[in-house]
Design a protein around this motif. Structure first.
Motif, PDB file in Angstrom:
ATOM      1  N   ALA A  25       0.470  -1.084  -0.305  1.00 12.66           N
ATOM      2  CA  ALA A  25      -0.075  -0.004  -0.163  1.00 12.66           C
ATOM      3  C   ALA A  25       0.617   1.140  -0.166  1.00 12.66           C
ATOM      4  CB  ALA A  25      -1.304   0.295   1.404  1.00 12.66           C
ATOM      5  N   HIS A  26       1.895   1.203   1.032  1.00 12.16           N
ATOM      6  CA  HIS A  26       3.304   1.870   0.973  1.00 12.16           C
ATOM      7  C   HIS A  26       3.408   2.722  -0.797  1.00 12.16           C
ATOM      8  CE1 HIS A  26       5.819   5.018   2.940  1.00 12.16           C
ATOM      9  NE2 HIS A  26       7.213   4.642   1.937  1.00 12.16           N
ATOM     10  N   ASP A  28       2.357   1.274  -3.255  1.00 12.60           N
ATOM     11  CA  ASP A  28       1.192   1.957  -4.476  1.00 12.60           C
ATOM     12  C   ASP A  28       0.706   3.551  -4.728  1.00 12.60           C
ATOM     13  OD1 ASP A  28      -1.573   1.495  -6.519  1.00 12.60           O
ATOM     14  OD2 ASP A  28      -2.213   2.305  -4.824  1.00 12.60           O
ATOM     15  N   GLU A  29       1.008   4.049  -2.729  1.00 15.25           N
ATOM     16  CA  GLU A  29       0.562   5.339  -2.415  1.00 15.25           C
ATOM     17  C   GLU A  29       1.608   6.348  -3.303  1.00 15.25           C
ATOM     18  OE1 GLU A  29      -1.628   8.803  -1.883  1.00 15.25           O
ATOM     19  OE2 GLU A  29      -1.865   6.134  -1.093  1.00 15.25           O
ATOM     20  N   PHE A  32       1.197   6.131  -6.976  1.00 10.03           N
ATOM     21  CA  PHE A  32       0.065   7.413  -7.163  1.00 10.03           C
ATOM     22  C   PHE A  32       0.650   8.951  -7.358  1.00 10.03           C
ATOM     23  CE2 PHE A  32      -3.425  10.037  -5.310  1.00 10.03           C
ATOM     24  CZ  PHE A  32      -4.152  10.031  -6.807  1.00 10.03           C
ATOM     25  N   LYS A  33       1.503   9.107  -6.294  1.00  5.59           N
ATOM     26  CA  LYS A  33       2.557  10.454  -6.171  1.00  5.59           C
ATOM     27  C   LYS A  33       3.396  10.554  -7.501  1.00  5.59           C
ATOM     28  CE  LYS A  33       2.596  11.073  -1.407  1.00  5.59           C
ATOM     29  NZ  LYS A  33       3.312  11.556  -0.410  1.00  5.59           N
ATOM     30  N   LYS A  36       0.626  11.835 -10.140  1.00  7.47           N
ATOM     31  CA  LYS A  36      -0.362  12.627  -9.843  1.00  7.47           C
ATOM     32  C   LYS A  36       0.250  13.701 -10.781  1.00  7.47           C
ATOM     33  CE  LYS A  36      -2.164  15.379  -6.065  1.00  7.47           C
ATOM     34  NZ  LYS A  36      -2.467  15.448  -4.487  1.00  7.47           N
ATOM     35  N   TYR A  64      -6.760   4.120 -10.441  1.00  6.31           N
ATOM     36  CA  TYR A  64      -6.519   5.035  -9.512  1.00  6.31           C
ATOM     37  C   TYR A  64      -8.299   5.994 -10.259  1.00  6.31           C
ATOM     38  CZ  TYR A  64      -1.890   4.447  -8.228  1.00  6.31           C
ATOM     39  OH  TYR A  64      -0.959   3.054  -8.165  1.00  6.31           O
ATOM     40  N   ARG A  69      -9.338   8.726  -8.393  1.00  4.78           N
ATOM     41  CA  ARG A  69      -8.681   9.856  -7.641  1.00  4.78           C
ATOM     42  C   ARG A  69      -7.617  10.822  -8.557  1.00  4.78           C
ATOM     43  NH1 ARG A  69      -4.847   5.470  -4.502  1.00  4.78           N
ATOM     44  NH2 ARG A  69      -3.820   7.590  -3.743  1.00  4.78           N
TER      45      ARG A  69
END
Length: 137
Positions: A25-26, A28-29, A32-33, A36, A64, A69
């Motif tokens: 999850a970390h 994946d985040e 995502f950053k 983004k 996403y 998101r």
């Protein structure tokens, strides 16, 4: 405690509503950053461009989009379709019209709270239950 295997790495973890472990999850985040930030610097980039430049898979980027998101800038791009009516959408799972229809359908099925529970007698005491149970010294 519900134990499951992470869909990404296969490790066992305590399930908390997400199918991946904390470590994944970390990661994946962090992915995502990257997506983004790339989209912030390059608005209107295609799915392939974003994937190549950020080294994040197209499947993740589509997830996403489904999670709302991120959003597709132009409506002419047909990457996502409403799961109910197949109309082209910019993000999420359903178009605005289907969301409004489903809300209406759900609200007609669910009874208002006042009708669902019988009226309770008003409380007259000021003590809490635990206070009445204490032994007097």
């Amino acid at each position: 405690m519900d134990l499951r295997n992470c869909v990404k790495c296969g490790r066992a973890f305590a399930y908390k509503g997400i199918d991946i472990c904390n470590r994944c999850a970390h990661d994946d985040e962090a992915d995502f950053k990257k997506v983004k930030e790339y989209l912030y610097d390059h608005p209107g980039a295609t799915l392939q461009e974003v994937s190549e430049e950020t080294e994040v898979s197209e499947k993740q980027i589509l997830r996403y989009l489904r999670e709302s998101r991120i959003e597709i800038r132009e409506e002419s791009n047909c990457l996502l379709h409403c799961e109910r009516c197949e109309k082209s959408i910019r993000s999420g799972r359903f178009c605005n019209e289907c969301v409004a229809e489903m809300r209406k359908e759900f609200s007609s099925v669910l009874k208002p709270q006042s009708e669902a529970t019988p009226k309770e007698k008003p409380r007259t005491g000021t003590k809490m239950h635990i206070a009445g149970m204490r032994k007097k010294l």
